[in-house]
Design a protein around this motif. Structure first.
Motif, short mmCIF file in Angstrom:
data_model
loop_
_atom_site.label_atom_id
_atom_site.label_comp_id
_atom_site.label_asym_id
_atom_site.label_seq_id
_atom_site.Cartn_x
_atom_site.Cartn_y
_atom_site.Cartn_z
N THR A 119 17.01 8.43 -22.19
CA THR A 119 16.34 8.41 -20.89
C THR A 119 16.85 9.58 -20.06
O THR A 119 17.83 10.24 -20.41
CB THR A 119 16.65 7.10 -20.14
OG1 THR A 119 18.07 7.07 -19.85
CG2 THR A 119 16.27 5.88 -20.96
N ALA A 120 16.20 9.81 -18.91
CA ALA A 120 16.65 10.87 -18.00
C ALA A 120 18.08 10.60 -17.54
O ALA A 120 18.84 11.53 -17.28
CB ALA A 120 15.70 10.97 -16.80
N GLY A 121 18.45 9.33 -17.45
CA GLY A 121 19.80 8.95 -17.04
C GLY A 121 20.85 9.11 -18.13
O GLY A 121 22.05 9.02 -17.86
N GLY A 122 20.41 9.32 -19.37
CA GLY A 122 21.36 9.59 -20.46
C GLY A 122 21.56 8.47 -21.46
O GLY A 122 22.21 8.67 -22.49
N ALA A 123 21.04 7.27 -21.20
CA ALA A 123 21.21 6.17 -22.16
C ALA A 123 20.31 6.41 -23.37
O ALA A 123 19.17 6.83 -23.24
CB ALA A 123 20.85 4.85 -21.50
N TRP A 124 20.83 6.12 -24.57
CA TRP A 124 19.96 6.29 -25.75
C TRP A 124 19.20 5.00 -25.99
O TRP A 124 19.73 3.90 -25.82
CB TRP A 124 20.75 6.76 -26.97
CG TRP A 124 21.58 5.75 -27.71
CD1 TRP A 124 22.90 5.45 -27.49
CD2 TRP A 124 21.17 4.96 -28.83
NE1 TRP A 124 23.32 4.51 -28.40
CE2 TRP A 124 22.28 4.18 -29.23
CE3 TRP A 124 19.97 4.81 -29.52
CZ2 TRP A 124 22.23 3.30 -30.30
CZ3 TRP A 124 19.91 3.92 -30.58
CH2 TRP A 124 21.04 3.18 -30.97
N ILE A 125 17.91 5.16 -26.35
CA ILE A 125 17.04 4.00 -26.54
C ILE A 125 16.29 4.03 -27.87
O ILE A 125 15.56 3.10 -28.19
CB ILE A 125 16.06 3.84 -25.36
CG1 ILE A 125 15.29 5.14 -25.09
CG2 ILE A 125 16.82 3.40 -24.09
CD1 ILE A 125 14.25 5.04 -23.97
N ALA A 126 16.49 5.11 -28.64
CA ALA A 126 15.90 5.18 -30.00
C ALA A 126 16.71 6.19 -30.80
O ALA A 126 17.42 7.03 -30.24
CB ALA A 126 14.44 5.60 -29.95
#
Length: 197
Positions: A179-186
């Motif tokens: 995400t733009a915030g830096g969390a990985w989601i895939a």
């Protein structure tokens, strides 16, 4: 005397022709080399020339909060599971060219399940040296942010420039979508190197 002058002129002419011939050949050789040379290759990884790493699938994060990477290069996962319909990613370690695409990239939990909810921009991230073998820290290389559609579709194709040595010298390489915030989601899955599974 006249014959001697003609002889000297003839010899001087031959020398000039030989030097011109050498100069022309040098330019041709150098030109041929330049035509085949691309961006500078990392010196410690000569086999990187033309080496591509491909992830044949993109899958959503299964375990929320899961961490990838080491030390200062560790990345935390998002707070909800995600799923995808399809996707893939590919990077050329020699040139830094990277592309990824994902479809149907949506939440797999929570009240906004089946949609990207408030996530409208994502970026691809190479996590180089995930185990921190070189110096205890992973190295992160990000693409620019790209739009994530309301249907969960996103893509990027571009040049990241010369990659850090940690990306080409260490075997532990991962691809994430964040995400733009830096969390990985895939993440990229089913990895192949240089066309080899």
């Amino acid at each position: 005397m006249e014959t001697l002058r003609h002889g000297r002129r003839y010899t001087a002419g031959l020398v000039i022709l030989v030097l011109m011939g050498i100069g022309i050949q040098t330019r041709i050789v150098n030109g041929a080399g330049a035509a085949h040379s691309g961006p500078a290759k990392p010196a410690l990884f000569p086999q990187a020339d033309g080496l591509e790493v491909e992830w044949k699938e993109i899958v959503g994060i299964i375990q929320p909060g899961n961490k990838v990477g080491s030390g200062t290069g560790q990345v935390a996962g998002g707070g909800q599971p995600w799923t995808t319909a399809s996707g893939s990613a590919e990077v050329d370690l020699a040139t830094g060219r990277l592309q990824f695409q994902v479809q149907g990239f949506v939440l797999a939990g929570g009240n906004a399940i089946g949609t990207p909810d408030s996530v409208t921009m994502v970026k691809g991230t190479l996590v180089c040296d995930t185990t921190g073998t070189a110096n205890g820290n992973s190295t992160l290389v990000d693409t620019p942010l790209v739009p994530l559609s309301s249907k969960g579709d996103a893509s990027f194709r571009g040049d990241l420039g010369l990659l850090p040595l940690a990306c080409v010298n260490e075997p532990n390489l991962a691809f994430l979508i964040r995400t733009a915030g830096g969390a990985w989601i895939a993440n990229g899955a089913v990895r192949s190197v240089g066309g080899r599974d």
